[in-house]
Design a protein around this motif. Structure first.
Motif, mmCIF file in Angstrom:
data_model
loop_
_atom_site.group_PDB
_atom_site.id
_atom_site.type_symbol
_atom_site.label_atom_id
_atom_site.label_comp_id
_atom_site.label_asym_id
_atom_site.label_seq_id
_atom_site.Cartn_x
_atom_site.Cartn_y
_atom_site.Cartn_z
ATOM 1 N N THR A 51 0.817 -1.208 0.000
ATOM 2 C CA THR A 51 0.000 0.000 0.000
ATOM 3 C C THR A 51 0.854 1.262 0.000
ATOM 4 O OG1 THR A 51 -0.202 -0.075 2.403
ATOM 5 C CG2 THR A 51 -2.007 -1.051 1.123
ATOM 6 N N MET A 52 2.031 1.210 0.587
ATOM 7 C CA MET A 52 2.911 2.382 0.623
ATOM 8 C C MET A 52 3.378 2.756 -0.789
ATOM 9 S SD MET A 52 2.842 3.449 3.640
ATOM 10 C CE MET A 52 4.088 4.684 3.554
ATOM 11 N N THR A 53 3.516 1.774 -1.655
ATOM 12 C CA THR A 53 3.908 2.034 -3.043
ATOM 13 C C THR A 53 2.818 2.832 -3.754
ATOM 14 O OG1 THR A 53 5.196 -0.011 -3.093
ATOM 15 C CG2 THR A 53 4.549 0.926 -5.221
ATOM 16 N N ILE A 54 1.568 2.421 -3.580
ATOM 17 C CA ILE A 54 0.443 3.121 -4.195
ATOM 18 C C ILE A 54 0.325 4.514 -3.591
ATOM 19 C CG2 ILE A 54 -2.034 3.094 -4.671
ATOM 20 C CD1 ILE A 54 -0.395 0.740 -5.954
ATOM 21 N N SER A 55 0.460 4.588 -2.285
ATOM 22 C CA SER A 55 0.370 5.870 -1.595
ATOM 23 C C SER A 55 1.441 6.840 -2.092
ATOM 24 C CB SER A 55 0.506 5.655 -0.088
ATOM 25 O OG SER A 55 0.343 6.855 0.608
ATOM 26 N N LYS A 56 2.638 6.342 -2.306
ATOM 27 C CA LYS A 56 3.724 7.191 -2.806
ATOM 28 C C LYS A 56 3.396 7.717 -4.206
ATOM 29 C CE LYS A 56 8.734 7.386 -3.220
ATOM 30 N NZ LYS A 56 10.003 6.721 -2.921
ATOM 31 N N SER A 57 2.851 6.879 -5.047
ATOM 32 C CA SER A 57 2.467 7.290 -6.399
ATOM 33 C C SER A 57 1.362 8.345 -6.338
ATOM 34 C CB SER A 57 1.996 6.076 -7.202
ATOM 35 O OG SER A 57 1.540 6.470 -8.467
ATOM 36 N N TYR A 58 0.321 8.085 -5.554
ATOM 37 C CA TYR A 58 -0.781 9.033 -5.432
ATOM 38 C C TYR A 58 -0.292 10.374 -4.884
ATOM 39 C CZ TYR A 58 -4.636 5.706 -6.401
ATOM 40 O OH TYR A 58 -5.514 4.839 -7.009
ATOM 41 N N ASN A 59 0.578 10.322 -3.877
ATOM 42 C CA ASN A 59 1.110 11.568 -3.307
ATOM 43 C C ASN A 59 1.937 12.343 -4.332
ATOM 44 O OD1 ASN A 59 -0.094 11.403 -0.771
ATOM 45 N ND2 ASN A 59 1.576 10.158 0.051
ATOM 46 N N GLN A 60 2.727 11.630 -5.120
ATOM 47 C CA GLN A 60 3.514 12.267 -6.175
ATOM 48 C C GLN A 60 2.578 12.957 -7.177
ATOM 49 O OE1 GLN A 60 5.471 9.621 -9.092
ATOM 50 N NE2 GLN A 60 7.374 10.744 -8.678
ATOM 51 N N LEU A 61 1.502 12.295 -7.532
ATOM 52 C CA LEU A 61 0.539 12.859 -8.478
ATOM 53 C C LEU A 61 -0.217 14.043 -7.876
ATOM 54 C CD1 LEU A 61 -0.708 9.488 -9.949
ATOM 55 C CD2 LEU A 61 0.553 11.253 -11.199
ATOM 56 N N LYS A 62 -0.493 13.993 -6.579
ATOM 57 C CA LYS A 62 -1.141 15.128 -5.906
ATOM 58 C C LYS A 62 -0.220 16.342 -5.915
ATOM 59 C CE LYS A 62 -3.563 12.270 -2.668
ATOM 60 N NZ LYS A 62 -3.656 11.875 -1.276
#
Length: 130
Positions: A50-61
């Motif tokens: 989940t941290m991988t997805i979270s990192k991607s989403y945060n980068q996109l935000k």
């Protein structure tokens, strides 16, 4: 939109996801206003942390492609137009790609054809109709 990861790639998984989501927005596969799967849902679907997805989403935000809505979760938005600093960064990234193309003896006409073909795959962006 179908997201695919290559676990053997040298590109980190979070970066692969970010790039695919950006491409999805540009091609219209992901509409402005569309909700993305939750971090947990996408992590389960792709079989990653989940941290991988979270990192991607945060980068996109941070880059202005997503916002978090309490009711809808992560939602695709249209980022602001490039400012001068952004344009300078884009030119540097393009220069690197063009340098590689030049070294590999790609002709300018062929490169222009590539650009035109790719650009034509990007429709005008519209907000999702519910």
């Amino acid at each position: 939109m179908l997201l695919e990861i290559n676990t053997r790639s040298e590109i980190p998984i979070y970066q692969q996801l970010s790039e695919q989501i950006i491409m999805g927005i540009a091609t219209g596969e992901l509409a402005i206003g569309e909700s993305l799967p939750t971090v947990r849902q996408l992590a389960d679907e792709l079989g990653v942390n989940t941290m991988t997805i979270s990192k991607s989403y945060n980068q996109l935000k941070e880059a202005g492609y997503l916002i978090t809505d309490r009711r809808k979760g992560s939602v695709v938005i249209l980022p602001q137009a490039y400012q001068e600093a952004d344009k300078t960064d884009l030119k540097k990234r393009l220069a690197q790609l063009l340098a590689e193309a030049k070294i590999h003896q790609l002709k300018e006409v062929e490169l222009q054809t590539f650009v035109a073909d790719i650009w034509s795959n990007f429709p005008e962006l519209e907000e999702k109709k519910d």
